[in-house]
Design a protein around this motif. Structure first.
Motif, PDB file in Angstrom:
ATOM      1  N   PRO A  59       0.821  -1.213   0.000  1.00 36.67           N
ATOM      2  CA  PRO A  59       0.000   0.000   0.000  1.00 36.67           C
ATOM      3  C   PRO A  59       0.864   1.277   0.000  1.00 36.67           C
ATOM      4  CG  PRO A  59      -0.022  -1.025   2.166  1.00 36.67           C
ATOM      5  CD  PRO A  59       0.729  -1.954   1.254  1.00 36.67           C
ATOM      6  N   LEU A  60       2.145   1.145   0.245  1.00 33.39           N
ATOM      7  CA  LEU A  60       3.054   2.296   0.298  1.00 33.39           C
ATOM      8  C   LEU A  60       3.655   2.555  -1.086  1.00 33.39           C
ATOM      9  CD1 LEU A  60       4.929   1.350   3.590  1.00 33.39           C
ATOM     10  CD2 LEU A  60       2.990   2.919   3.318  1.00 33.39           C
ATOM     11  N   TRP A  61       3.472   3.766  -1.596  1.00 38.98           N
ATOM     12  CA  TRP A  61       3.954   4.072  -2.938  1.00 38.98           C
ATOM     13  C   TRP A  61       5.470   3.898  -3.054  1.00 38.98           C
ATOM     14  CZ3 TRP A  61       7.626   7.474  -4.450  1.00 38.98           C
ATOM     15  CH2 TRP A  61       7.996   8.469  -3.543  1.00 38.98           C
ATOM     16  N   ALA A  62       6.210   4.272  -2.030  1.00 39.50           N
ATOM     17  CA  ALA A  62       7.669   4.170  -2.092  1.00 39.50           C
ATOM     18  C   ALA A  62       8.115   2.714  -2.198  1.00 39.50           C
ATOM     19  CB  ALA A  62       8.300   4.836  -0.876  1.00 39.50           C
ATOM     20  N   ARG A  63       7.400   1.844  -1.543  1.00 40.58           N
ATOM     21  CA  ARG A  63       7.730   0.414  -1.612  1.00 40.58           C
ATOM     22  C   ARG A  63       7.399  -0.150  -2.987  1.00 40.58           C
ATOM     23  NH1 ARG A  63       6.022  -4.451   1.908  1.00 40.58           N
ATOM     24  NH2 ARG A  63       7.801  -5.761   1.429  1.00 40.58           N
ATOM     25  N   ARG A  64       6.286   0.301  -3.570  1.00 38.86           N
ATOM     26  CA  ARG A  64       5.938  -0.140  -4.925  1.00 38.86           C
ATOM     27  C   ARG A  64       6.969   0.370  -5.934  1.00 38.86           C
ATOM     28  NH1 ARG A  64       1.113   1.878  -3.317  1.00 38.86           N
ATOM     29  NH2 ARG A  64       0.962   3.365  -5.048  1.00 38.86           N
ATOM     30  N   ALA A  65       7.390   1.624  -5.772  1.00 36.40           N
ATOM     31  CA  ALA A  65       8.400   2.184  -6.672  1.00 36.40           C
ATOM     32  C   ALA A  65       9.709   1.411  -6.567  1.00 36.40           C
ATOM     33  CB  ALA A  65       8.621   3.664  -6.371  1.00 36.40           C
ATOM     34  N   ARG A  66      10.091   1.075  -5.349  1.00 43.08           N
ATOM     35  CA  ARG A  66      11.307   0.275  -5.129  1.00 43.08           C
ATOM     36  C   ARG A  66      11.169  -1.090  -5.805  1.00 43.08           C
ATOM     37  NH1 ARG A  66      16.401   0.375  -2.511  1.00 43.08           N
ATOM     38  NH2 ARG A  66      17.016  -1.788  -2.357  1.00 43.08           N
ATOM     39  N   ALA A  67       9.987  -1.675  -5.698  1.00 43.49           N
ATOM     40  CA  ALA A  67       9.745  -2.969  -6.340  1.00 43.49           C
ATOM     41  C   ALA A  67       9.909  -2.859  -7.855  1.00 43.49           C
ATOM     42  CB  ALA A  67       8.350  -3.485  -5.983  1.00 43.49           C
ATOM     43  N   GLY A  68       9.422  -1.776  -8.434  1.00 43.95           N
ATOM     44  CA  GLY A  68       9.583  -1.565  -9.872  1.00 43.95           C
ATOM     45  C   GLY A  68      11.048  -1.518 -10.271  1.00 43.95           C
ATOM     46  N   ARG A  69      11.840  -0.824  -9.486  1.00 44.37           N
ATOM     47  CA  ARG A  69      13.277  -0.756  -9.766  1.00 44.37           C
ATOM     48  C   ARG A  69      13.926  -2.128  -9.591  1.00 44.37           C
ATOM     49  NH1 ARG A  69      12.434   3.855  -6.663  1.00 44.37           N
ATOM     50  NH2 ARG A  69      13.461   2.921  -4.864  1.00 44.37           N
ATOM     51  N   ASP A  70      13.536  -2.834  -8.537  1.00 38.82           N
ATOM     52  CA  ASP A  70      14.139  -4.141  -8.244  1.00 38.82           C
ATOM     53  C   ASP A  70      13.716  -5.224  -9.242  1.00 38.82           C
ATOM     54  OD1 ASP A  70      15.382  -2.953  -6.075  1.00 38.82           O
ATOM     55  OD2 ASP A  70      14.021  -3.827  -4.591  1.00 38.82           O
ATOM     56  N   LEU A  71      12.511  -5.121  -9.755  1.00 40.49           N
ATOM     57  CA  LEU A  71      11.998  -6.146 -10.672  1.00 40.49           C
ATOM     58  C   LEU A  71      12.434  -5.939 -12.121  1.00 40.49           C
ATOM     59  CD1 LEU A  71       8.336  -6.481  -9.358  1.00 40.49           C
ATOM     60  CD2 LEU A  71      10.111  -8.251  -9.283  1.00 40.49           C
ATOM     61  N   ALA A  72      12.899  -4.759 -12.470  1.00 34.37           N
ATOM     62  CA  ALA A  72      13.192  -4.442 -13.873  1.00 34.37           C
ATOM     63  C   ALA A  72      14.120  -5.448 -14.529  1.00 34.37           C
ATOM     64  CB  ALA A  72      13.754  -3.029 -13.984  1.00 34.37           C
ATOM     65  N   SER A  73      15.118  -5.901 -13.822  1.00 33.94           N
ATOM     66  CA  SER A  73      16.062  -6.846 -14.423  1.00 33.94           C
ATOM     67  C   SER A  73      15.464  -8.250 -14.572  1.00 33.94           C
ATOM     68  CB  SER A  73      17.352  -6.907 -13.610  1.00 33.94           C
ATOM     69  OG  SER A  73      17.094  -7.373 -12.314  1.00 33.94           O
ATOM     70  N   PHE A  74      14.288  -8.459 -14.016  1.00 32.19           N
ATOM     71  CA  PHE A  74      13.596  -9.743 -14.122  1.00 32.19           C
ATOM     72  C   PHE A  74      12.430  -9.663 -15.114  1.00 32.19           C
ATOM     73  CE2 PHE A  74      15.318  -9.754  -9.768  1.00 32.19           C
ATOM     74  CZ  PHE A  74      16.027 -10.948  -9.782  1.00 32.19           C
ATOM     75  N   ALA A  75      12.453  -8.705 -16.026  1.00 35.30           N
ATOM     76  CA  ALA A  75      11.323  -8.474 -16.935  1.00 35.30           C
ATOM     77  C   ALA A  75      10.972  -9.694 -17.776  1.00 35.30           C
ATOM     78  CB  ALA A  75      11.611  -7.278 -17.838  1.00 35.30           C
ATOM     79  N   GLU A  76      11.905 -10.595 -17.965  1.00 30.09           N
ATOM     80  CA  GLU A  76      11.630 -11.800 -18.761  1.00 30.09           C
ATOM     81  C   GLU A  76      10.928 -12.895 -17.959  1.00 30.09           C
ATOM     82  OE1 GLU A  76      15.661 -12.427 -20.100  1.00 30.09           O
ATOM     83  OE2 GLU A  76      15.123 -11.672 -22.089  1.00 30.09           O
ATOM     84  N   VAL A  77      10.870 -12.742 -16.644  1.00 30.27           N
ATOM     85  CA  VAL A  77      10.207 -13.723 -15.779  1.00 30.27           C
ATOM     86  C   VAL A  77       8.715 -13.384 -15.757  1.00 30.27           C
ATOM     87  CG1 VAL A  77      10.064 -14.623 -13.420  1.00 30.27           C
ATOM     88  CG2 VAL A  77      12.299 -13.979 -14.381  1.00 30.27           C
ATOM     89  N   PRO A  78       7.850 -14.318 -16.124  1.00 27.74           N
ATOM     90  CA  PRO A  78       6.420 -14.011 -16.237  1.00 27.74           C
ATOM     91  C   PRO A  78       5.804 -13.343 -14.996  1.00 27.74           C
ATOM     92  CG  PRO A  78       6.856 -16.141 -17.204  1.00 27.74           C
ATOM     93  CD  PRO A  78       8.138 -15.697 -16.552  1.00 27.74           C
ATOM     94  N   GLU A  79       6.115 -13.826 -13.807  1.00 26.28           N
ATOM     95  CA  GLU A  79       5.541 -13.230 -12.593  1.00 26.28           C
ATOM     96  C   GLU A  79       6.022 -11.789 -12.415  1.00 26.28           C
ATOM     97  OE1 GLU A  79       7.340 -16.070 -12.612  1.00 26.28           O
ATOM     98  OE2 GLU A  79       5.936 -17.649 -12.019  1.00 26.28           O
ATOM     99  N   ALA A  80       7.277 -11.553 -12.718  1.00 23.39           N
ATOM    100  CA  ALA A  80       7.827 -10.199 -12.614  1.00 23.39           C
ATOM    101  C   ALA A  80       7.212  -9.298 -13.677  1.00 23.39           C
ATOM    102  CB  ALA A  80       9.345 -10.222 -12.732  1.00 23.39           C
ATOM    103  N   ALA A  81       7.073  -9.804 -14.893  1.00 26.28           N
ATOM    104  CA  ALA A  81       6.492  -9.012 -15.974  1.00 26.28           C
ATOM    105  C   ALA A  81       5.071  -8.576 -15.632  1.00 26.28           C
ATOM    106  CB  ALA A  81       6.504  -9.807 -17.278  1.00 26.28           C
ATOM    107  N   GLU A  82       4.308  -9.481 -15.062  1.00 26.96           N
ATOM    108  CA  GLU A  82       2.935  -9.143 -14.660  1.00 26.96           C
ATOM    109  C   GLU A  82       2.930  -8.054 -13.595  1.00 26.96           C
ATOM    110  OE1 GLU A  82      -0.888 -11.290 -12.533  1.00 26.96           O
ATOM    111  OE2 GLU A  82       0.576 -12.553 -13.552  1.00 26.96           O
ATOM    112  N   ALA A  83       3.796  -8.181 -12.611  1.00 22.64           N
ATOM    113  CA  ALA A  83       3.885  -7.175 -11.553  1.00 22.64           C
ATOM    114  C   ALA A  83       4.371  -5.842 -12.113  1.00 22.64           C
ATOM    115  CB  ALA A  83       4.810  -7.650 -10.433  1.00 22.64           C
TER     116      ALA A  83
END
Length: 135
Positions: free
Chosen positions: A15-39
């Motif tokens: 629910p925290l925007w800063a945590r979601r933004a951090r997740a976006g940065r952390d997940l970017a290198s996993f863009a080829e992983v289906p679960e990460a791509a969906e998120a």
């Protein structure tokens, strides 16, 4: 699933925007992983806070691989002009920091042949952003 990926996926629904933004940065290198791509697509479309979308777009453009830029292109097809401006700002920020405009333009060239119409249109928009800013 690595612990870093699992933690980032959990952060994407925070629910925290800063945590979601951090997740976006952390997940970017996993863009080829289906679960990460969906998120990541959900974060690019985040209606709660434009900073989440902008920072996720920046991280994906920084990564610059086809799967990452494809997610930005898909998001562009679903957002209004205001949200598209925030995605464009994120892409611009990445290109200013990395000088990767040629790489992103090349990826957009590949995505121009994607079987999905929304991806082709989004890639054309991203390509125009890159050319329009002189990258």
């Amino acid at each position: 699933m690595t612990s870093g990926l699992g933690a980032a996926l959990a952060g994407a629904s925070s629910p925290l925007w800063a945590r979601r933004a951090r997740a976006g940065r952390d997940l970017a290198s996993f863009a080829e992983v289906p679960e990460a791509a969906e998120a990541l697509l959900g974060l690019l479309l985040d209606a709660e806070d434009t900073a989440v979308a902008r920072q996720t777009a920046e991280a994906l453009a920084w990564v610059g691989m086809v799967a990452a830029v494809r997610l930005i292109a898909l998001a562009i097809a679903e957002v209004d002009d205001n949200q598209a401006d925030w995605l464009q700002a994120g892409v611009h920020d990445a290109l200013v920091d990395s000088g990767g405009g040629l790489g992103v333009a090349a990826v957009c060239g590949e995505l121009a042949r994607d079987p999905e119409e929304a991806v082709r249109r989004g890639a054309a928009d991203i390509s125009a952003w890159v050319v329009g800013k002189g990258f």
